[in-house]
Design an enzyme around this catalytic site. Structure first.
Site, mmCIF file in Angstrom:
data_model
loop_
_atom_site.group_PDB
_atom_site.id
_atom_site.type_symbol
_atom_site.label_atom_id
_atom_site.label_comp_id
_atom_site.label_asym_id
_atom_site.label_seq_id
_atom_site.Cartn_x
_atom_site.Cartn_y
_atom_site.Cartn_z
ATOM 1 N N GLY A 179 0.861 -1.425 0.107
ATOM 2 C CA GLY A 179 0.021 0.169 -0.096
ATOM 3 C C GLY A 179 0.759 1.249 0.080
ATOM 4 O O GLY A 179 0.509 2.336 0.493
ATOM 5 N N TYR B 174 -15.854 -2.812 5.063
ATOM 6 C CA TYR B 174 -14.635 -2.336 5.461
ATOM 7 C C TYR B 174 -14.528 -2.649 6.942
ATOM 8 O O TYR B 174 -13.504 -3.207 7.403
ATOM 9 C CB TYR B 174 -14.444 -0.824 5.154
ATOM 10 C CG TYR B 174 -13.265 -0.271 5.629
ATOM 11 C CD1 TYR B 174 -11.784 -0.725 5.190
ATOM 12 C CD2 TYR B 174 -13.082 0.642 6.504
ATOM 13 C CE1 TYR B 174 -10.946 -0.062 5.671
ATOM 14 C CE2 TYR B 174 -12.232 1.639 7.111
ATOM 15 C CZ TYR B 174 -10.834 1.016 6.474
ATOM 16 O OH TYR B 174 -9.740 1.652 6.992
ATOM 17 N N LYS C 294 -12.115 -5.378 9.397
ATOM 18 C CA LYS C 294 -11.055 -4.503 10.172
ATOM 19 C C LYS C 294 -11.292 -5.377 11.558
ATOM 20 O O LYS C 294 -10.292 -5.753 12.140
ATOM 21 C CB LYS C 294 -11.331 -3.062 10.274
ATOM 22 C CG LYS C 294 -10.873 -2.422 9.137
ATOM 23 C CD LYS C 294 -9.195 -2.697 9.196
ATOM 24 C CE LYS C 294 -8.671 -1.600 7.852
ATOM 25 N NZ LYS C 294 -7.348 -2.102 7.636
HETATM 26 C C1 AKB Z 1 -12.249 5.654 6.085
HETATM 27 O O1 AKB Z 1 -12.609 6.727 5.842
HETATM 28 O O2 AKB Z 1 -12.610 4.700 5.431
HETATM 29 C C2 AKB Z 1 -10.903 5.705 6.522
HETATM 30 C C3 AKB Z 1 -10.908 5.050 7.968
HETATM 31 C C4 AKB Z 1 -11.752 5.826 8.648
HETATM 32 O O3 AKB Z 1 -10.376 3.731 8.073
HETATM 33 N N1 AKB Z 1 -10.092 6.726 6.509
#
Ligand code: AKB
Length: 323
Positions: free
Chosen positions: A14, A149, A153
């Site tokens: 990355g 996302y 995580k």
């Molecule tokens: C996002 O906005 O997806 C990232 C994060 C908060 O991990 N910046």
């Protein structure tokens, strides 16, 4: 475990991204350009990154490719930043799972197989969800995110802890808040507005924000982000109670508060609000975060607040845009 007795030979995935591009240069300044292999996927690296040390193209979903790079450059430490962020994650959930989690499994497996001395992997405040307390969000709390996302995580944190406990691998990470930076634009996140606003302010003196005026989110300025990352990696592993899930924050603000701070330097600046699907993502995240575990376990303390960040951003971007 984690002791830096051998010379660090680092792979950074990355490396063309918002955090990666600046972390690459910080690591190269510390360990020497030739000892930090920067890996990107599709995007071309900037000249500074390309010319200051090795650069490779790497698809993190391909374990064989990671193995080749590790062996060719005799890598012993991995900073694994390659990921798809929250907003793009909602457009491409399957790809997000593949890149974020298959990629992480590949890195952890390779780290185990090739006996890496350390792995850094960033988590995010996106691990939190609508059921999590919104103010001073504690270190140990409800982790029920509603974005893909966030799902990757939370799963990633559990996976990293598993590799620590089961295989004795030294894996560390923080839950980054939104990161504000002047070098590389973020791509595909919900907190991206807090960077875009500066470019638009300087170019057009106006910005249309995709979040509501009063949506408060935790943020951090890039110099603090890099410092926190290196501080955690320098910490004595044996003294750490947490590993890959440290809460981390700099300061919190809303779009309206950020605009007011920018207006102190540019009185003509105007902002309007056209919230889109990212509003819902932002609303599922905390307003403020309690990062006392990071403060207690490895001495974290941010240097920048809203006003010093805005001043520095405007100065740096004015310089860059004037060049
Ligand atoms: C996002 O906005 O997806 C990232 C994060 C908060 O991990 N910046």
């Amino acid at each position: 475990m984690g002791a830096k007795s051998e010379k660090s030979r680092i792979l950074l995935t990355g490396a063309v991204g918002q955090i990666g591009s600046e972390l690459a240069m910080a690591l190269r300044a510390r360990y020497g350009g030739q000892n930090v292999v920067a890996a990107g996927h599709k995007t071309e690296p900037e000249a500074e990154l390309r010319d200051s040390g090795p650069f490779v193209y790497l698809d993190v979903t391909r374990r064989d490719m990671i193995r080749e790079v590790i062996d060719e450059y005799r890598i012993n430490t991995i900073y694994h930043l390659a990921a798809i962020l929250s907003a793009v994650g909602e457009e491409k959930p399957q790809l997000t799972w593949q890149v974020n989690l298959d990629g992480l499994v590949n890195v952890l497996e390779m780290a185990r197989e090739r006996e890496m001395s350390q792995v850094f992997w960033p988590s995010s405040m996106a691990v939190f969800g609508p059921d999590t307390p919104k103010h001073d969000t504690p270190q140990e709390t409800i982790l029920r995110p509603t974005t893909m996302y966030g799902v990757t995580k939370v799963s990633g944190e559990l996976l990293c802890d598993y590799y620590v406990d089961r295989f004795g691998l030294d894996v560390r990470g923080v839950r980054y808040p939104g990161i504000i930076s002047s070098q590389t634009l973020p791509g595909g996140g919900t907190t991206d507005y807090a960077v875009e606003i500066f470019y638009e302010a300087l170019k057009n003196q106006r910005y249309t924000c995709f979040l509501e005026r009063d949506t408060v989110l935790p943020m951090m300025y890039m110099p603090d982000c890099i410092r926190a990352t290196l501080m955690l990696m320098d910490a004595d592993f044996e003294q750490l109670e947490h590993h890959a899930d440290f809460n981390l924050t700099g300061f919190s603000f809303s779009p309206e508060e950020l605009a007011a701070e920018i207006r102190k330097h540019m009185p003509a600046f105007e902002i309007e609000y056209e919230p889109d699907y990212r509003q819902q993502i932002a609303e599922s995240w905390p307003c403020t975060i309690d990062d006392s575990a990071a403060r207690e376990e490895w001495g974290w303390k941010p240097a920048y607040d809203l006003s010093t960040m805005v001043e520095d951003m405007l100065e740096k971007l004015e310089q860059r845009m004037g060049d």
